[in-house]
Structures are given as structure tokens and as C-alpha cells.
Design a protein around this motif. Structure first.
Motif, PDB file in Angstrom:
ATOM      1  N   LYS A  23       7.884   1.507 -10.078  1.00 22.20           N
ATOM      2  CA  LYS A  23       7.745   0.095  -9.703  1.00 22.20           C
ATOM      3  C   LYS A  23       9.106  -0.591  -9.733  1.00 22.20           C
ATOM      4  CE  LYS A  23       5.591  -4.178 -11.414  1.00 22.20           C
ATOM      5  NZ  LYS A  23       6.784  -4.969 -11.708  1.00 22.20           N
ATOM      6  N   SER A  24       9.851  -0.397 -10.794  1.00 20.46           N
ATOM      7  CA  SER A  24      11.166  -1.028 -10.931  1.00 20.46           C
ATOM      8  C   SER A  24      12.106  -0.569  -9.828  1.00 20.46           C
ATOM      9  CB  SER A  24      11.777  -0.700 -12.297  1.00 20.46           C
ATOM     10  OG  SER A  24      10.977  -1.209 -13.319  1.00 20.46           O
ATOM     11  N   TYR A  25      12.139   0.720  -9.571  1.00 24.13           N
ATOM     12  CA  TYR A  25      13.002   1.275  -8.524  1.00 24.13           C
ATOM     13  C   TYR A  25      12.619   0.686  -7.167  1.00 24.13           C
ATOM     14  CZ  TYR A  25      15.127   4.638  -5.351  1.00 24.13           C
ATOM     15  OH  TYR A  25      15.847   5.221  -4.345  1.00 24.13           O
ATOM     16  N   TYR A  26      11.339   0.687  -6.866  1.00 20.25           N
ATOM     17  CA  TYR A  26      10.857   0.170  -5.586  1.00 20.25           C
ATOM     18  C   TYR A  26      11.264  -1.292  -5.396  1.00 20.25           C
ATOM     19  CZ  TYR A  26       7.671  -1.489  -1.976  1.00 20.25           C
ATOM     20  OH  TYR A  26       7.154  -2.067  -0.847  1.00 20.25           O
ATOM     21  N   GLU A  27      11.070  -2.096  -6.418  1.00 19.32           N
ATOM     22  CA  GLU A  27      11.365  -3.524  -6.301  1.00 19.32           C
ATOM     23  C   GLU A  27      12.861  -3.797  -6.149  1.00 19.32           C
ATOM     24  OE1 GLU A  27       9.237  -5.406  -9.525  1.00 19.32           O
ATOM     25  OE2 GLU A  27       7.350  -5.331  -8.400  1.00 19.32           O
ATOM     26  N   VAL A  28      13.698  -3.010  -6.816  1.00 19.63           N
ATOM     27  CA  VAL A  28      15.144  -3.185  -6.683  1.00 19.63           C
ATOM     28  C   VAL A  28      15.605  -2.763  -5.289  1.00 19.63           C
ATOM     29  CG1 VAL A  28      17.386  -2.278  -7.453  1.00 19.63           C
ATOM     30  CG2 VAL A  28      15.686  -2.986  -9.138  1.00 19.63           C
ATOM     31  N   ILE A  29      15.137  -1.619  -4.824  1.00 22.03           N
ATOM     32  CA  ILE A  29      15.570  -1.081  -3.530  1.00 22.03           C
ATOM     33  C   ILE A  29      15.017  -1.899  -2.367  1.00 22.03           C
ATOM     34  CG2 ILE A  29      15.411   0.935  -1.996  1.00 22.03           C
ATOM     35  CD1 ILE A  29      17.337   1.265  -4.394  1.00 22.03           C
ATOM     36  N   SER A  30      13.741  -2.224  -2.418  1.00 23.71           N
ATOM     37  CA  SER A  30      13.086  -2.858  -1.262  1.00 23.71           C
ATOM     38  C   SER A  30      13.144  -4.383  -1.281  1.00 23.71           C
ATOM     39  CB  SER A  30      11.628  -2.428  -1.191  1.00 23.71           C
ATOM     40  OG  SER A  30      10.894  -3.018  -2.248  1.00 23.71           O
ATOM     41  N   LYS A  31      13.410  -4.963  -2.451  1.00 23.84           N
ATOM     42  CA  LYS A  31      13.352  -6.423  -2.616  1.00 23.84           C
ATOM     43  C   LYS A  31      11.949  -6.959  -2.313  1.00 23.84           C
ATOM     44  CE  LYS A  31      17.858  -6.676  -3.246  1.00 23.84           C
ATOM     45  NZ  LYS A  31      18.223  -5.790  -4.287  1.00 23.84           N
ATOM     46  N   LYS A  32      10.944  -6.124  -2.536  1.00 22.15           N
ATOM     47  CA  LYS A  32       9.544  -6.506  -2.325  1.00 22.15           C
ATOM     48  C   LYS A  32       8.775  -6.301  -3.625  1.00 22.15           C
ATOM     49  CE  LYS A  32       9.645  -5.224   2.514  1.00 22.15           C
ATOM     50  NZ  LYS A  32       9.075  -4.384   3.539  1.00 22.15           N
ATOM     51  N   ILE A  33       7.566  -6.844  -3.675  1.00 26.18           N
ATOM     52  CA  ILE A  33       6.737  -6.747  -4.875  1.00 26.18           C
ATOM     53  C   ILE A  33       5.879  -5.487  -4.810  1.00 26.18           C
ATOM     54  CG2 ILE A  33       4.884  -7.842  -6.200  1.00 26.18           C
ATOM     55  CD1 ILE A  33       5.964 -10.544  -5.157  1.00 26.18           C
ATOM     56  N   TRP A  34       5.952  -4.677  -5.853  1.00 24.22           N
ATOM     57  CA  TRP A  34       5.167  -3.452  -5.972  1.00 24.22           C
ATOM     58  C   TRP A  34       3.680  -3.779  -5.927  1.00 24.22           C
ATOM     59  CZ3 TRP A  34       5.880   1.726  -6.246  1.00 24.22           C
ATOM     60  CH2 TRP A  34       4.876   2.504  -6.806  1.00 24.22           C
ATOM     61  N   GLY A  35       2.953  -3.047  -5.128  1.00 22.10           N
ATOM     62  CA  GLY A  35       1.512  -3.212  -5.070  1.00 22.10           C
ATOM     63  C   GLY A  35       1.027  -4.250  -4.082  1.00 22.10           C
ATOM     64  N   ASP A  36       1.928  -5.016  -3.487  1.00 24.68           N
ATOM     65  CA  ASP A  36       1.528  -6.021  -2.499  1.00 24.68           C
ATOM     66  C   ASP A  36       1.081  -5.296  -1.236  1.00 24.68           C
ATOM     67  OD1 ASP A  36       1.294  -8.009  -0.581  1.00 24.68           O
ATOM     68  OD2 ASP A  36       3.195  -8.967  -1.074  1.00 24.68           O
ATOM     69  N   LYS A  37      -0.182  -5.462  -0.886  1.00 24.54           N
ATOM     70  CA  LYS A  37      -0.746  -4.696   0.234  1.00 24.54           C
ATOM     71  C   LYS A  37      -0.054  -4.964   1.559  1.00 24.54           C
ATOM     72  CE  LYS A  37      -4.495  -7.946   1.093  1.00 24.54           C
ATOM     73  NZ  LYS A  37      -5.923  -8.150   1.068  1.00 24.54           N
ATOM     74  N   SER A  38       0.604  -6.098   1.693  1.00 25.81           N
ATOM     75  CA  SER A  38       1.295  -6.383   2.953  1.00 25.81           C
ATOM     76  C   SER A  38       2.545  -5.515   3.132  1.00 25.81           C
ATOM     77  CB  SER A  38       1.666  -7.862   3.039  1.00 25.81           C
ATOM     78  OG  SER A  38       2.648  -8.186   2.080  1.00 25.81           O
TER      79      SER A  38
END
Length: 94
Positions: A23-38
Motif C-alpha cells: 500500500k505504501s509503495y503504491y501510494e508513493v509511486i502512483s500518487k493515488k489512494i490504495w484500494g480506490d476502485k477508480s
């Protein structure tokens, strides 16, 4: 659990720690919220089974007429989404 001789509680603790790291890696790399279906192009329930999921993903990718025209970054983003789906499914199967 048997391979690493972990208790059920230890295995759950490891899965939660791994999920938090992902989750932390995803949010840092993507600048998006983990688990947000959009953020996802495709979401599947692991209850469908591995073979069905593989078929659905392959057919989905083949149906994308513009996949070949995507930039390298767009392809990477798309494939990372598939990776996250499959890794999530894998973790729930063990």
C-alpha cells in the motif's frame, strides 16, 4: 505456513505487514489512494478461480484495441494494475 513453520497468527501478521508495504509503495509511486476502485481497470473476485481469472484477464487485454498504441508509461501502469490484482489473489489463496 508449513513451509516456514509459522503459526496462523504469524502468517496473518506477515500478510498484513506485506499488504501495508505494498500500500505504501503504491501510494508513493502512483500518487493515488490504495484500494480506490477508480484506480483500477478491472477487479475480479478470487472466488472465480485461477483459470477463470486468467481467461478473463487475457481476454480483457486482447480486447483493448489501443493497447499497442499506449505509451510505455501507460503500459507499465496497466500491467502493474494486473500484477496487483494477481498478487492480491495469490495472497488470498495461500
Amino acid at each position: 505456513m508449513e513451509i516456514y513453520h509459522d503459526s496462523h497468527e504469524d502468517a496473518l501478521r506477515y500478510i498484513h505487514k506485506s499488504d501495508h508495504s505494498r500500500k505504501s509503495y503504491y501510494e508513493v509511486i502512483s500518487k493515488k489512494i490504495w484500494g480506490d476502485k477508480s484506480n483500477y481497470d478491472l477487479c475480479l473476485d478470487c472466488k472465480l478461480g485461477n483459470e477463470t481469472i486468467i481467461d478473463i484477464i487475457c481476454n480483457y487485454v486482447k480486447s483493448l484495441n489501443n493497447y499497442r498504441s499506449l505509451s510505455k508509461n501507460e503500459k507499465t501502469s496497466f500491467l502493474l494494475k494486473i500484477y496487483y490484482i494477481m498478487s492480491f489473489t495469490y495472497e488470498r489463496l495461500i
